[in-house]
Design an enzyme around this catalytic site. Structure first.
Site, short mmCIF file in Angstrom:
data_model
loop_
_atom_site.label_atom_id
_atom_site.label_comp_id
_atom_site.label_asym_id
_atom_site.label_seq_id
_atom_site.Cartn_x
_atom_site.Cartn_y
_atom_site.Cartn_z
N GLN A 130 51.68 37.77 27.39
CA GLN A 130 52.40 36.84 26.51
C GLN A 130 51.44 36.14 25.55
OE1 GLN A 130 54.07 33.37 28.42
NE2 GLN A 130 55.27 32.80 26.62
N ASP A 154 43.07 45.70 28.63
CA ASP A 154 44.11 45.40 29.64
C ASP A 154 44.14 46.59 30.60
OD1 ASP A 154 46.79 44.78 30.88
OD2 ASP A 154 46.84 43.28 29.30
N ASP A 183 40.05 47.26 33.92
CA ASP A 183 40.53 46.53 35.09
C ASP A 183 39.45 45.51 35.46
OD1 ASP A 183 41.31 45.63 37.58
OD2 ASP A 183 41.86 47.62 38.34
N ILE A 184 39.81 44.23 35.48
CA ILE A 184 38.78 43.21 35.74
C ILE A 184 38.28 43.27 37.18
CG2 ILE A 184 39.48 41.64 33.91
CD1 ILE A 184 40.86 39.93 36.17
N TYR A 217 48.51 30.83 43.16
CA TYR A 217 48.14 30.82 41.74
C TYR A 217 47.40 29.51 41.39
CZ TYR A 217 48.90 30.62 36.63
OH TYR A 217 48.75 30.51 35.26
N LYS A 253 43.50 28.92 40.23
CA LYS A 253 43.09 28.25 38.98
C LYS A 253 42.14 27.09 39.26
CE LYS A 253 45.22 30.76 35.88
NZ LYS A 253 44.49 31.56 34.87
P1 NAD Z 1 50.78 37.69 31.27
O1 NAD Z 1 51.19 37.92 32.67
O2 NAD Z 1 51.78 37.78 30.20
O3 NAD Z 1 49.56 38.64 30.89
C1 NAD Z 1 48.51 38.89 31.78
C2 NAD Z 1 47.92 40.23 31.44
O4 NAD Z 1 46.88 40.49 32.38
C3 NAD Z 1 48.93 41.39 31.53
O5 NAD Z 1 48.97 42.09 30.31
C4 NAD Z 1 48.39 42.25 32.66
O6 NAD Z 1 48.57 43.64 32.45
C5 NAD Z 1 46.91 41.88 32.66
N1 NAD Z 1 46.27 42.13 33.95
C6 NAD Z 1 46.76 41.91 35.19
N2 NAD Z 1 45.90 42.33 36.11
C7 NAD Z 1 44.83 42.82 35.46
C8 NAD Z 1 43.60 43.43 35.86
N3 NAD Z 1 43.31 43.63 37.15
N4 NAD Z 1 42.73 43.79 34.90
C9 NAD Z 1 43.02 43.62 33.59
N5 NAD Z 1 44.16 43.09 33.15
C10 NAD Z 1 45.06 42.70 34.07
O7 NAD Z 1 50.09 36.24 31.24
P2 NAD Z 1 49.99 35.25 30.00
O8 NAD Z 1 51.19 34.41 30.00
O9 NAD Z 1 49.59 35.98 28.77
O10 NAD Z 1 48.79 34.34 30.51
C11 NAD Z 1 47.46 34.52 30.05
C12 NAD Z 1 46.59 33.51 30.79
O11 NAD Z 1 47.08 32.19 30.54
C13 NAD Z 1 46.61 33.70 32.31
O12 NAD Z 1 45.33 33.38 32.83
C14 NAD Z 1 47.60 32.64 32.78
O13 NAD Z 1 47.32 32.21 34.08
C15 NAD Z 1 47.35 31.53 31.76
N6 NAD Z 1 48.49 30.65 31.61
C16 NAD Z 1 49.66 31.11 31.06
C17 NAD Z 1 50.73 30.22 30.94
C18 NAD Z 1 52.04 30.67 30.35
O14 NAD Z 1 52.99 29.87 30.32
N7 NAD Z 1 52.15 31.90 29.84
C19 NAD Z 1 50.60 28.90 31.35
C20 NAD Z 1 49.42 28.50 31.93
C21 NAD Z 1 48.34 29.37 32.04
N1 SER Z 2 53.50 29.25 32.98
C1 SER Z 2 52.74 29.59 34.12
C2 SER Z 2 53.59 30.00 35.27
O1 SER Z 2 54.73 29.57 35.28
C3 SER Z 2 51.91 28.40 34.54
O2 SER Z 2 50.60 28.73 34.54
O3 SER Z 2 53.13 30.67 36.13
#
Ligand code: NAD
Ligand code: SER
Length: 325
Positions: free
Chosen positions: A14, A36, A51-52, A141, A145
């Site tokens: 996202q 990714d 893959d991380i 989770y 963090k």
């Molecule tokens: P998301 O789930 O949409 O995207 C995460 C991506 O990581 C995916 O494309 C997935 O394929 C990839 N991924 C998963 N495992 C993997 C691996 N082993 N190696 C490589 N890639 C891998 O998450 P997002 O919403 O884009 O969030 C991005 C970051 O922001 C994350 O660290 C999340 O914790 C943080 N975050 C997001 C939100 C939110 O509301 N979206 C809020 C707080 C924090």
């Molecule tokens: N938006 C995220 C979740 O709901 C918070 O890090 O997991």
């Protein structure tokens, strides 16, 4: 043109899809490497399947592209994390340590790490949670963090690395769909309002949570990363506030644009996660250190979401819903 070579992990998510666009606009296609475990929905100039959990592969890719900065976005989010806790810990903590070690070994100094409102637990002050709250999360989770925040601080101080981090609220944007999060309802609701005129929310109507609009979260990330190093006083993670509201409040705001919109509530297991989080947080440190100010509050978000989703039309909805492939 930029001398930086910036690698994004989890770039198809996202946030990754939108942050990548902003970084490419600023630094050029040649200087931004997307990565990714799954392939991108559109063709992109520089993409690595990465893959991380594979530390050697991380080091190889960093060397291959002479990477100077990493935006580490790969993670497993809160609701999915509760279903697969061990995997969540492995990806979010071991995966982040792999990234940090690969950075240390290959000389990458500057890293962005997104933390989350999930670091707060039910003992934290609900309204305006202070920067230095006790962090006792109840989800794996959230635990991952908190751990990531401490590792960020450790590597910053021990190895003189420049690691910067934000405690992101739930992110709302029209450009991409969330997956596996507890705040996902606040994006889904707009799609369902436009497509079907109704939405059943998986959180109860008065569940207040911190939220932020995509434009603001990308701006905040760029402002933090571009701030002078001496301004960065927090090496764990900065509190970041956009606006805070409940499902009932977002529904009322949508009804101002779509009067027939109907909202119902069927809380599921995500309710418990949301109940353990805070309503809002105090981001004074971000405002002071690098002049953070959000532009979007709830009415602006709703208007902008509806306008953009309508303008995108069916073709782009297919893209958003990943229906193209
Ligand atoms: P998301 O789930 O949409 O995207 C995460 C991506 O990581 C995916 O494309 C997935 O394929 C990839 N991924 C998963 N495992 C993997 C691996 N082993 N190696 C490589 N890639 C891998 O998450 P997002 O919403 O884009 O969030 C991005 C970051 O922001 C994350 O660290 C999340 O914790 C943080 N975050 C997001 C939100 C939110 O509301 N979206 C809020 C707080 C924090
Ligand atoms: N938006 C995220 C979740 O709901 C918070 O890090 O997991």
């Amino acid at each position: 043109m930029s001398s930086e070579k910036i690698l994004i992990t989890g770039s198809n998510g996202q946030l990754g899809t939108v942050i990548a666009t902003r970084l490419i606009e600023k630094h050029g296609h040649d200087n931004v490497i997307l990565s990714d475990i799954k392939g991108p929905s559109e063709s992109v100039q520089k993409f690595e399947f990465l893959d991380i959990l594979n530390k050697n592969a991380l080091s190889e890719v960093f060397k291959k592209h002479n990477v100077t900065q990493v935006y580490h976005l790969a993670a497993i989010l809160s609701a999915t994390g509760e279903k697969i806790p061990m995997k969540c810990w492995e990806v979010n903590v071991t995966g982040y340590l792999n990234v940090l070690e690969a950075c240390r070994e290959t000389g990458v100094k500057k890293i962005f790490f997104p933390s989350s409102i999930a670091v707060f637990g039910s003992d934290a002050q609900k309204k305006n949670a202070p920067q230095n709250s006790a962090l006792n999360p109840s989800t794996v989770y959230g635990m991952s963090k908190v751990s990531g925040e401490h590792w960020s601080s450790y590597y910053s101080h021990r190895y003189d690395m420049d690691i910067r981090s934000l405690r992101y609220p739930g992110v709302i944007g029209y450009q991409s769909l969330p997956g596996g999060g507890t705040t996902d309802y606040a994006v889904e609701i707009f799609h369902e309002a436009i497509l079907h005129g109704k939405y059943t929310c998986f959180l109860s109507e008065h569940t207040g949570l911190p939220m932020i609009y995509m434009d603001d979260v990308v701006n905040a990330t760029m402002m933090l990363m571009e701030a002078p190093k001496e301004n960065i006083t927090i090496r764990t993670s900065y509190n970041l506030e956009g606006d805070s509201f409940t499902p009932a409040e977002i529904a009322t705001e949508i009804q101002k644009h779509i009067p027939a919109f109907e909202m119902s509530y069927a809380p599921d297991e995500r309710q418990q996660i949301a109940d353990s989080w805070i309503d809002s947080m105090d981001d004074t440190a971000a405002r002071k250190d690098w002049k953070w100010r959000p532009k979007f509050i709830l009415p602006d978000m709703v208007e902008d979401m509806l306008t953009n989703l309508r303008e995108l039309g069916l073709e782009s909805k297919k893209k958003i819903y990943n229906l193209e492939n």
